[in-house]
Enzyme design. Structure first.
Site, PDB file in Angstrom:
ATOM      1  N   HIS A   1       0.837  -1.209   0.000  1.00 59.65           N
ATOM      2  CA  HIS A   1       0.000   0.000   0.000  1.00 59.65           C
ATOM      3  C   HIS A   1       0.873   1.260   0.000  1.00 59.65           C
ATOM      4  O   HIS A   1       1.332   1.721   1.046  1.00 59.65           O
ATOM      5  CB  HIS A   1      -0.913  -0.001   1.229  1.00 59.65           C
ATOM      6  CG  HIS A   1      -2.027   0.996   1.138  1.00 59.65           C
ATOM      7  ND1 HIS A   1      -3.312   0.713   1.525  1.00 59.65           N
ATOM      8  CD2 HIS A   1      -2.066   2.279   0.704  1.00 59.65           C
ATOM      9  CE1 HIS A   1      -4.082   1.777   1.335  1.00 59.65           C
ATOM     10  NE2 HIS A   1      -3.336   2.743   0.844  1.00 59.65           N
TER      11      HIS A   1
ATOM     12  N   LEU B   1       2.319   6.950  -4.841  1.00 61.96           N
ATOM     13  CA  LEU B   1       3.492   7.522  -5.520  1.00 61.96           C
ATOM     14  C   LEU B   1       3.243   8.936  -6.027  1.00 61.96           C
ATOM     15  O   LEU B   1       4.181   9.618  -6.446  1.00 61.96           O
ATOM     16  CB  LEU B   1       3.932   6.608  -6.670  1.00 61.96           C
ATOM     17  CG  LEU B   1       4.556   5.271  -6.234  1.00 61.96           C
ATOM     18  CD1 LEU B   1       4.919   4.427  -7.452  1.00 61.96           C
ATOM     19  CD2 LEU B   1       5.779   5.486  -5.366  1.00 61.96           C
ATOM     20  N   ARG B   2       1.994   9.356  -6.032  1.00 64.95           N
ATOM     21  CA  ARG B   2       1.625  10.756  -6.332  1.00 64.95           C
ATOM     22  C   ARG B   2       1.813  11.198  -7.789  1.00 64.95           C
ATOM     23  O   ARG B   2       1.299  12.234  -8.165  1.00 64.95           O
ATOM     24  CB  ARG B   2       2.373  11.747  -5.427  1.00 64.95           C
ATOM     25  CG  ARG B   2       2.153  11.528  -3.955  1.00 64.95           C
ATOM     26  CD  ARG B   2       0.719  11.788  -3.560  1.00 64.95           C
ATOM     27  NE  ARG B   2       0.536  11.692  -2.122  1.00 64.95           N
ATOM     28  CZ  ARG B   2      -0.514  11.130  -1.540  1.00 64.95           C
ATOM     29  NH1 ARG B   2      -1.495  10.617  -2.278  1.00 64.95           N
ATOM     30  NH2 ARG B   2      -0.621  11.075  -0.247  1.00 64.95           N
TER      31      ARG B   2
ATOM     32  N   ASN C   1      -4.965   6.772  -6.753  1.00 62.67           N
ATOM     33  CA  ASN C   1      -5.566   8.101  -6.539  1.00 62.67           C
ATOM     34  C   ASN C   1      -4.584   9.226  -6.873  1.00 62.67           C
ATOM     35  O   ASN C   1      -4.263  10.080  -6.053  1.00 62.67           O
ATOM     36  CB  ASN C   1      -6.115   8.248  -5.119  1.00 62.67           C
ATOM     37  CG  ASN C   1      -5.074   8.015  -4.051  1.00 62.67           C
ATOM     38  OD1 ASN C   1      -4.093   7.313  -4.274  1.00 62.67           O
ATOM     39  ND2 ASN C   1      -5.278   8.596  -2.894  1.00 62.67           N
TER      40      ASN C   1
ATOM     41  N   ASP D   1      -9.034   3.656  -3.411  1.00 62.25           N
ATOM     42  CA  ASP D   1      -8.421   4.103  -2.151  1.00 62.25           C
ATOM     43  C   ASP D   1      -8.189   5.606  -2.110  1.00 62.25           C
ATOM     44  O   ASP D   1      -7.917   6.250  -3.127  1.00 62.25           O
ATOM     45  CB  ASP D   1      -7.083   3.407  -1.929  1.00 62.25           C
ATOM     46  CG  ASP D   1      -6.463   3.795  -0.599  1.00 62.25           C
ATOM     47  OD1 ASP D   1      -7.152   3.670   0.416  1.00 62.25           O
ATOM     48  OD2 ASP D   1      -5.303   4.243  -0.594  1.00 62.25           O
TER      49      ASP D   1
ATOM     50  N   HIS E   1      -5.540  -0.830   5.392  1.00 63.86           N
ATOM     51  CA  HIS E   1      -5.167  -0.133   6.644  1.00 63.86           C
ATOM     52  C   HIS E   1      -6.203  -0.221   7.767  1.00 63.86           C
ATOM     53  O   HIS E   1      -6.811   0.767   8.164  1.00 63.86           O
ATOM     54  CB  HIS E   1      -4.829   1.333   6.370  1.00 63.86           C
ATOM     55  CG  HIS E   1      -5.690   2.038   5.350  1.00 63.86           C
ATOM     56  ND1 HIS E   1      -7.056   2.010   5.379  1.00 63.86           N
ATOM     57  CD2 HIS E   1      -5.353   2.788   4.269  1.00 63.86           C
ATOM     58  CE1 HIS E   1      -7.532   2.716   4.374  1.00 63.86           C
ATOM     59  NE2 HIS E   1      -6.510   3.186   3.672  1.00 63.86           N
TER      60      HIS E   1
ATOM     61  N   ASN F   1      -5.541   8.892   7.726  1.00 62.69           N
ATOM     62  CA  ASN F   1      -6.866   8.319   7.576  1.00 62.69           C
ATOM     63  C   ASN F   1      -6.748   6.876   7.105  1.00 62.69           C
ATOM     64  O   ASN F   1      -6.229   6.656   6.008  1.00 62.69           O
ATOM     65  CB  ASN F   1      -7.684   9.126   6.561  1.00 62.69           C
ATOM     66  CG  ASN F   1      -9.110   8.631   6.451  1.00 62.69           C
ATOM     67  OD1 ASN F   1      -9.560   7.852   7.291  1.00 62.69           O
ATOM     68  ND2 ASN F   1      -9.813   9.067   5.424  1.00 62.69           N
TER      69      ASN F   1
ATOM     70  N   ASP G   1       1.014   2.327   3.849  1.00 59.58           N
ATOM     71  CA  ASP G   1       0.153   3.427   3.410  1.00 59.58           C
ATOM     72  C   ASP G   1       1.012   4.690   3.231  1.00 59.58           C
ATOM     73  O   ASP G   1       0.617   5.793   3.634  1.00 59.58           O
ATOM     74  CB  ASP G   1      -0.994   3.673   4.395  1.00 59.58           C
ATOM     75  CG  ASP G   1      -2.050   4.625   3.836  1.00 59.58           C
ATOM     76  OD1 ASP G   1      -1.968   4.992   2.651  1.00 59.58           O
ATOM     77  OD2 ASP G   1      -2.964   4.987   4.597  1.00 59.58           O
TER      78      ASP G   1
ATOM     79  N   HIS H   1       3.294  13.955   1.460  1.00 55.49           N
ATOM     80  CA  HIS H   1       2.709  15.294   1.289  1.00 55.49           C
ATOM     81  C   HIS H   1       3.831  16.307   1.461  1.00 55.49           C
ATOM     82  O   HIS H   1       4.704  16.141   2.312  1.00 55.49           O
ATOM     83  CB  HIS H   1       1.623  15.564   2.323  1.00 55.49           C
ATOM     84  CG  HIS H   1       0.379  14.770   2.107  1.00 55.49           C
ATOM     85  ND1 HIS H   1      -0.450  14.964   1.031  1.00 55.49           N
ATOM     86  CD2 HIS H   1      -0.181  13.759   2.828  1.00 55.49           C
ATOM     87  CE1 HIS H   1      -1.464  14.115   1.101  1.00 55.49           C
ATOM     88  NE2 HIS H   1      -1.318  13.366   2.170  1.00 55.49           N
TER      89      HIS H   1
END
Lengths: 436, 304
Positions: free
Chosen positions: A73, A76-77, A107, A164, A244, A290, A317, A321
């Site tokens: 999980h 990689l953005r 996502n 996700d 998660h 989250n 997870d 950021h």
């Protein structure tokens, strides 16, 4: 040790290396002994006492070598949020953390909801000794309405689908997705959350959210969706993986479902095993994730479930950021922390000392994740491709987020003293072996 | 001052005692002293407030501080600047004290990690409103002489109330007993861990308490489904004279304002002889003068 094995941006070819004197642990294949490994062109050669001619000798006495660790999980953005992470920096973070395989969530912006984007991500990861498996979106644009072209995406090598970041809100869409994926031998990964119950929340709903005046997300917001998944899995016969897991009630539902033979699997992250919601009391956004950090009873339930295999996967997870995004008011900052570069060390430091055996840990971190993705298991045996994680179990270090290979540094573990660290990985004919 | 959670009973006592001296200044014909001359205070109010902002501003002026008012609307914040950048820019103009109001809980704690200035929390979301807690305590102490053993009921929307949190923390530290009273949906999870009693019966609270601190009910809580209607709320949780008459002795009535007359409190209660609502307002200025003096007094330049 030569520097050619420690370049993160360009791992060296594993042409002819002799890994000397490490304890090689591959429990599913019955190996646990001190031995030498000779790797030529990325393939494990017959064991010898002395280094073959021309082989580069790397002294690994006191180290462990295990099959390559896998993080099921990861975010990689890229595409869309390259300021926080790229596929390249995510791979470097994975290598630094000892992973030879990761599964990345869809996502991104745009979301990974078609075969072309899946192939594109995989191409970006090709220069690194890390298998990047893509978990494709369940629904087009992650909008929760229309299913993606699942067959085509499965033909592109994908074995899991997830929206996700958010749950699949409609039970009808989720049921159809599970059923359709089951036909294709794939499974749905669910971010379990009743978004109405969790709406507006920034941390666990608890004594601490009350004291801090922060809107809470109750444990049942997660568990209600887990219950829905259990029922849908039972009804459709399809497999659902719960991402998660953080709440005691979720653990109980998953345990009961497994007892009944329902195809439910679950994963747990280090932060839900090591931290509780009390950590939010400084309003440090590195404790905002989250699902959120829960209470002690939840933490203990997750640990028990992790030990007994109810939660069979250990994952991070990893949610990078940027500093700018995280350096905001607690309720404004985004959810998530990075995890790739601390996960293995946290496990060695905190799990083995609390009664988890090394084979069990490897089951959660090496074998189960690949099983869930229907991937072949790495094996430390002659003739097999070398897919290895090299660990220095005695190395003591302090977590310094600025030294992460990830582009983001949002970790709650800054300053933690840990014992044990990944020294390198060998995979896909490449090697990264660093000096500390 | 980020919250009363960080303060000991002795420190609270000191602030309350100092507030009495400050109130004496307010009662003089010339209501101004040079105590904070040369100290610059910015009132960084990023959430609407009239009462608290005015009270702080008056307290600053009474102590001769230079004051600057800042509100979110029309500022760079409305152009997308972060709160941190806004605050850093203001600090770079060499202010000494930042009084801040913000809708995000913990926002003063966040700024305190990045700024050198003294930060005074003037209300952060539903977390704390320490000077309100202090002024409520001062008002009750005026009336009863001591807070020890006093039983105070907080009535209304406890879940969304920073006033409730600071009252609970402060009153408990000073030896008072606290009852929280409201519909179950407005009582936050785990609040009993803070040593308070919970009741959903206003009559029960009235029977047992010495004072009622009545909190404002916001209309949007009803539309969010937290209770059925303002009419029902008033019927079961509105403080009326008829209900108060059940008490064996008159109860002191507090309200942090602004009041919804006819909802959580009726006018005959708000304006009764047992209401100390306007004393709370006066004490608010005195308490804020005390806090500013105790925190920033050392920064003042020596008198010429």
């Amino acid at each position: 040790m030569t520097s050619k094995y420690s370049r993160f941006d360009k791992p060296a070819r594993a042409e002819n290396i002799f890994l000397q004197g490490a304890r090689v642990v591959d429990p599913r294949h019955g190996t646990d002994q001190v031995m030498n490994l000779h790797i030529r062109d990325g393939v494990l050669q017959p064991t010898t006492n002395d280094a073959p001619t021309g082989a580069e000798i790397i002294d690994l006495r006191g180290h462990w070598i295990t099959p390559g660790w896998f993080d099921l999980h990861v975010h990689l953005r890229e595409p869309g949020k390259e300021v926080a992470e790229t596929i390249a920096t995510g791979c470097m973070a994975a290598m630094n953390g000892g992973f030879t395989g990761i599964a990345c969530m869809p996502n991104t912006n745009p979301p990974l909801d078609n075969a072309a984007s899946v192939n594109w991500v995989r191409d970006q990861a090709r220069p690194f000794p890390v298998d990047v498996h893509i978990i494709a979106a369940v629904t087009r644009g992650r909008a929760g309405k229309e299913l993606v072209d699942m067959t085509e995406i499965v033909e592109a090598g994908v074995r899991a689908f997830s929206d996700d970041g958010s749950p699949v809100k409609s039970s009808a869409v989720l049921a159809n997705a599970v059923q359709y994926a089951n036909m294709l031998g794939a499974r749905i990964f669910e971010h379990a959350e009743d978004t109405y119950l969790a709406e507006g929340g920034s941390m666990n709903e608890s004594e601490w959210s009350t004291r801090l005046g922060i809107s809470g997300m109750p444990t049942i917001a997660e568990a209600i969706d887990v219950a829905r998944c259990v029922l849908i899995s039972e009804f459709t016969g399809g497999a659902i993986h719960i991402c998660h897991v953080s709440a005691r009630e979720s653990v109980e539902l998953i345990r009961e479902a497994k007892r009944k033979g329902i195809k439910i699997t679950g994963e747990v992250c280090p932060h839900h095993l090591l931290l509780t919601d009390e950590a939010c009391k400084t309003f440090d956004t590195n404790f905002k994730m989250n699902p959120p950090l829960r209470g002690e009873a939840d933490r203990q339930a997750c640990w028990d479930a992790f030990l007994d295999g109810t939660l069979e996967v250990y994952c991070t997870d990893h949610a990078p950021h940027s500093w700018e995004d995280k350096t905001q008011e607690f309720d404004v900052a985004p959810f998530g922390i990075v995890g790739l570069e601390t996960s293995l060390s946290l496990a060695l430091t905190h799990f083995l000392s609390k009664g988890m055996s090394l084979p069990t840990l490897l089951d959660r971190a090496v074998y189960s994740p690949r099983e869930i993705l229907s991937q072949p298991q790495p094996r430390v045996a002659v003739g097999e491709p070398a897919n290895l994680t090299i660990i220095d179990p005695a190395h003591r270090w302090t977590v310094k987020p600025d030294e992460f290979k990830s582009l983001s540094h949002n970790t709650p573990y800054g300053g933690w003293e840990l014992t044990g660290r990944a020294r390198g990985v060998v995979h896909r004919g490449m090697a990264l072996i660093q000096t500390f | 001052m980020l919250g009363l959670a960080d303060y000991s009973a002795a420190e609270i006592q000191t602030i309350l005692d100092t507030s009495l001296q400050m109130r004496d200044i307010l009662n003089r014909p010339v209501k101004k002293v040079p105590t904070l001359r040369g100290v610059t205070v910015v009132n960084l109010f990023l959430e609407n407030s009239t009462r608290t902002r005015t009270s702080f501003e008056l307290a600053e002026k009474r102590l001769s501080a230079d004051t600057l008012n800042f509100s979110a609307s029309g500022s760079a914040l409305s152009k997308g600047e972060t709160m941190l950048d806004t605050a850093l820019n203001i600090e770079a103009m060499k202010v000494d004290v930042v009084v801040m109001r913000h809708k995000s809980p913990g926002s003063p704690h966040f700024l305190a990690r990045h700024l050198e200035s003294i930060i005074i929390n003037a209300g952060d979301g539903r977390h704390e409103h320490p000077t309100q807690g202090l002024l409520d305590m001062l008002t009750l102490r005026d009336k009863y002489g001591s807070l020890k053993g006093l039983r105070v009921a907080l009535v209304g929307d406890i879940l969304h109330s920073r006033v409730a949190m600071s009252n609970i923390i402060g009153l408990k530290k000073m030896g008072a007993e606290v009852i929280v009273c409201g519909p179950s949906t407005l009582i936050p999870r785990g609040i009993e861990s803070m040593g308070v009693e919970i009741t959903h019966s206003l009559d029960d609270a009235i029977r047992r308490a010495d004072a009622l601190n009545i909190l404002r009910i916001q209309l949007e809580r009803q539309t969010a489904g937290l209770f059925p209607s303002l009419r029902e709320y008033h019927k079961y949780f509105g403080v009326t004279r008829a209900r108060l008459e059940q008490a064996s002795a008159p109860l002191t009535i507090l309200h942090p304002g602004p009041m919804n007359r006819g909802v959580e409190i009726t006018s005959d209660v708000a304006d009764s002889e047992h209401s100390v609502i306007l004393q709370q307002v006066t004490n608010g200025v005195a308490v804020r003068m005390a806090v500013l003096y105790l925190l920033a007094g050392g920064r003042a330049e020596p008198s010429a």
